[in-house]
Design an enzyme around this catalytic site. Structure first.
Site, PDB file in Angstrom:
ATOM      1  N   HIS A   1      21.648  23.255 -86.569  1.00 16.47           N
ATOM      2  CA  HIS A   1      22.930  23.550 -87.219  1.00 16.47           C
ATOM      3  C   HIS A   1      23.564  22.255 -87.708  1.00 16.47           C
ATOM      4  CE1 HIS A   1      26.408  26.109 -88.047  1.00 16.47           C
ATOM      5  NE2 HIS A   1      27.174  25.133 -87.590  1.00 16.47           N
TER       6      HIS A   1
ATOM      7  N   ASP B   1      26.839  20.656 -89.409  1.00 13.25           N
ATOM      8  CA  ASP B   1      28.269  20.810 -89.708  1.00 13.25           C
ATOM      9  C   ASP B   1      28.697  19.817 -90.779  1.00 13.25           C
ATOM     10  OD1 ASP B   1      29.277  22.866 -87.846  1.00 13.25           O
ATOM     11  OD2 ASP B   1      28.550  21.486 -86.313  1.00 13.25           O
TER      12      ASP B   1
ATOM     13  N   PHE C   1      36.196  19.730 -85.003  1.00  4.53           N
ATOM     14  CA  PHE C   1      35.689  18.851 -83.953  1.00  4.53           C
ATOM     15  C   PHE C   1      34.874  19.646 -82.943  1.00  4.53           C
ATOM     16  CE2 PHE C   1      39.484  16.886 -85.648  1.00  4.53           C
ATOM     17  CZ  PHE C   1      39.086  15.563 -85.832  1.00  4.53           C
ATOM     18  N   GLY C   2      33.892  18.992 -82.329  1.00  2.00           N
ATOM     19  CA  GLY C   2      33.101  19.615 -81.280  1.00  2.00           C
ATOM     20  C   GLY C   2      33.806  19.549 -79.941  1.00  2.00           C
ATOM     21  N   GLY C   3      33.246  20.248 -78.953  1.00  2.00           N
ATOM     22  CA  GLY C   3      33.736  20.153 -77.581  1.00  2.00           C
ATOM     23  C   GLY C   3      34.934  21.006 -77.248  1.00  2.00           C
TER      24      GLY C   3
ATOM     25  N   ASP D   1      29.901  30.235 -83.411  1.00  2.00           N
ATOM     26  CA  ASP D   1      29.937  28.774 -83.317  1.00  2.00           C
ATOM     27  C   ASP D   1      31.241  28.337 -82.665  1.00  2.00           C
ATOM     28  OD1 ASP D   1      29.912  26.032 -83.678  1.00  2.00           O
ATOM     29  OD2 ASP D   1      29.792  26.081 -85.858  1.00  2.00           O
ATOM     30  N   GLY D   2      31.125  27.656 -81.513  1.00  2.71           N
ATOM     31  CA  GLY D   2      32.296  27.065 -80.885  1.00  2.71           C
ATOM     32  C   GLY D   2      32.450  27.432 -79.427  1.00  2.71           C
ATOM     33  N   GLY D   3      32.283  26.470 -78.550  1.00  2.00           N
ATOM     34  CA  GLY D   3      32.489  26.711 -77.129  1.00  2.00           C
ATOM     35  C   GLY D   3      31.425  27.568 -76.477  1.00  2.00           C
TER      36      GLY D   3
ATOM     37  N   GLY E   1      26.684  22.874 -79.306  1.00  2.00           N
ATOM     38  CA  GLY E   1      26.616  21.437 -79.538  1.00  2.00           C
ATOM     39  C   GLY E   1      26.570  20.661 -78.251  1.00  2.00           C
ATOM     40  N   SER E   2      27.755  20.358 -77.722  1.00  2.00           N
ATOM     41  CA  SER E   2      27.836  19.554 -76.501  1.00  2.00           C
ATOM     42  C   SER E   2      27.210  20.262 -75.305  1.00  2.00           C
ATOM     43  CB  SER E   2      29.299  19.201 -76.203  1.00  2.00           C
ATOM     44  OG  SER E   2      30.118  20.362 -76.198  1.00  2.00           O
TER      45      SER E   2
END
Length: 224
Positions: A34, A36, A145-147, A177-179, A199-200
């Site tokens: 992925h 971004d 932002f990630g995380g 996508d996200g968390g 991601g993280s």
């Protein structure tokens, strides 16, 4: 139900050794990469252009690349990412003056097309373009932002999107996508998602295979 796809986001990868890190996460069992793309205009961050996508292809990465455009305008950059090796290109409906045209442009460039919905964005944009959509991506955080932590209201929205997709009869992926992480991916999948950006939750761990195996175990419990 389609096979589940795990799509680590390079936003959380080791950018100083990106090619190695991407190859390592694929070797650990990831399905898709992925990507971004942020322009510091539509969202308050600046990330990757087509040259980075091309660099991964030149490095030898053959896995599908899922390009999420958080840019405005979108049409100018779509052919560049297609030429650089993208397989999926998704964008936010409010970032395009002509959504139908942008979706068709992505397909004309040989890629799978998709729309991305921010947490408070209604799904009604899908009503007249489902025949041109290959992916519906729901943001479960506010982009930039990630995380960040998963927004729980996304579960109900996933259920609504799943119903729309199933009733349409079209072959459409439902991505989130996200968390997304090991301890919530099962309920996210149960709500209807079949493609998961993390991601993280993956790149932030020392052993990519261990966390991807844990994710697969959680997903298997949903489909069992």
């Amino acid at each position: 139900m389609k096979p589940y796809l795990i799509a680590p986001s390079i936003l959380s990868a080791d950018l100083a050794r990106l090619g190695d890190d991407v190859q390592n996460v694929l070797n650990a069992g990831a399905d898709v990469i992925h990507f971004d793309v942020m322009d510091n205009h539509y969202v308050p961050n600046l990330t990757f252009g087509p040259a980075v996508c091309q660099a991964l292809r030149d490095y030898g990465i053959t896995a599908p690349i899922d390009v999420h455009l958080m840019v405005k305008p979108v049409d100018r950059i779509i052919p560049d990412f297609a030429k650089a090796g993208a397989n999926y290109i998704t964008f936010h409906p409010e970032s395009s003056e002509h959504i139908d045209r942008s979706l068709q442009l992505i397909r004309d460039c040989g890629c799978k097309s998709g729309l991305v919905f921010n947490p408070a964005m209604p799904l009604s944009y899908l009503d007249y373009v489902l025949d041109k959509v290959d992916v519906v991506l729901l943001m479960s955080v506010n982009p930039g932002f990630g995380g960040q932590s998963f927004i729980p209201a996304t579960l109900k929205k996933l259920q609504q999107a799943r119903k729309i997709i199933d009733e349409s009869g079209y072959d459409i992926r439902l991505e989130v996508d996200g968390g997304v992480k090991v301890d919530n991916i099962a309920e996210i999948a149960a709500a209807g998602a079949d493609m998961f950006v993390a991601g993280s939750a993956i790149f932030g761990k020392p052993d990519y295979k261990q966390v991807i195996d844990q994710i697969r175990t959680q997903l298997a419990s949903v489909s069992a």
